[in-house]
Design an enzyme around this catalytic site. Structure first.
Site, PDB file in Angstrom:
ATOM      1  N   ASP A 166       0.836  -1.247   0.211  1.00 47.09           N
ATOM      2  CA  ASP A 166       0.053  -0.159  -0.118  1.00 47.09           C
ATOM      3  C   ASP A 166       0.971   1.227  -0.136  1.00 47.09           C
ATOM      4  O   ASP A 166       0.692   2.256   0.822  1.00 47.09           O
ATOM      5  CB  ASP A 166      -0.762  -0.099   1.184  1.00 47.09           C
ATOM      6  N   LEU A 167       1.855   1.351  -0.871  1.00 43.93           N
ATOM      7  CA  LEU A 167       2.682   2.339  -0.986  1.00 43.93           C
ATOM      8  C   LEU A 167       2.142   3.546  -1.541  1.00 43.93           C
ATOM      9  O   LEU A 167       1.875   3.608  -2.712  1.00 43.93           O
ATOM     10  CB  LEU A 167       4.010   2.175  -1.667  1.00 43.93           C
TER      11      LEU A 167
END
Length: 230
Positions: A166-167
């Site tokens: 979930d960058l």
């Protein structure tokens, strides 16, 4: 890390960072009673910012997102204490710190088993005097050098094969010393090979584009090349 094992729960904690009773440290009411709450933030649930005797910390209860989260908000299938999300994130943070990546120090993790499922919590360092990229870019553009610092942290993370699933720009912070940090490693993991790394970069680029449209941040597509430049 010390490990406390009870009939239905496990707690792992760093006794140099948490001198309070670890059994109470995951209860927001404990910190409220002792007037140690610094603030809170809303996401899938409430993250409480608290002041321990040693360090400012973020207390997060693990919650599901998406459709499943509406049905089962915070329970996960139990398949072993060391496979719980809290323990996995704690271990991943330690791996990243050893590799020199700027991430929060893990303070304590807990998993509480109920039948075939468990619930989990994590207490980690609150990065002092830091704002996420969305907040900063709403106020002003970033320099080329700052984008390069962000890229350097991502490359260090990738060098130890950590896939941040979930960058996005909410999970990248910059402090008052112009130091870049990466946060929120729930559901992230070590993955061999290089094929998945492009997906991390693409996800990050999409988040810039999304917030450009949504929040009118100071950002241009050309800025992204500075993050990826080695």
């Amino acid at each position: 890390m010390k490990h406390l094992q009870f009939e239905n729960q496990s707690i792992w904690y760093d006794e140099t960072l948490l001198v309070e009773d670890p059994k109470q440290g995951f209860d927001a009411k404990f910190w409220q009673r002792n007037d140690k709450v610094l603030g809170s933030a809303q996401g899938r649930g409430t993250t409480w910012f608290v002041q321990t005797d040693k360090i400012a910390a973020a207390l997060r209860h693990y919650r599901r997102g998406g459709l499943l989260g509406k049905l089962v908000s915070d329970s996960y299938w139990f398949s072993g204490w060391e496979k719980t999300r809290s323990y996995q994130e704690l271990q991943l943070l330690n791996t990243l710190i050893e590799a020199g990546v700027n991430v929060p120090k893990p303070i304590a993790a807990r998993a509480v088993k109920s039948g075939l499922t468990y619930r989990a919590d994590l207490l980690s360092e609150k990065i002092p005097n830091a704002k996420d990229l969305v907040t900063i870019l709403q106020e002003k553009p970033l320099s080329k050098e700052m984008y390069q610092k962000i890229g350097d942290e991502i490359r260090k993370m990738h060098a130890v094969q950590v896939n941040h699933t979930d960058l996005n720009i909410h999970n990248i912070l910059i402090d008052d010393k112009d130091k870049a940090w990466i946060i929120d490693f729930d559901k992230c993991f070590v993955q061999q090979g290089d094929h998945w790394k492009k997906g991390n970069w693409n996800r990050l680029k999409r988040s810039f584009k999304k917030e450009l449209e949504k929040k009118k941040i100071y950002w241009e597509l050309d800025d992204f090349k500075y993050i990826q430049a080695e």
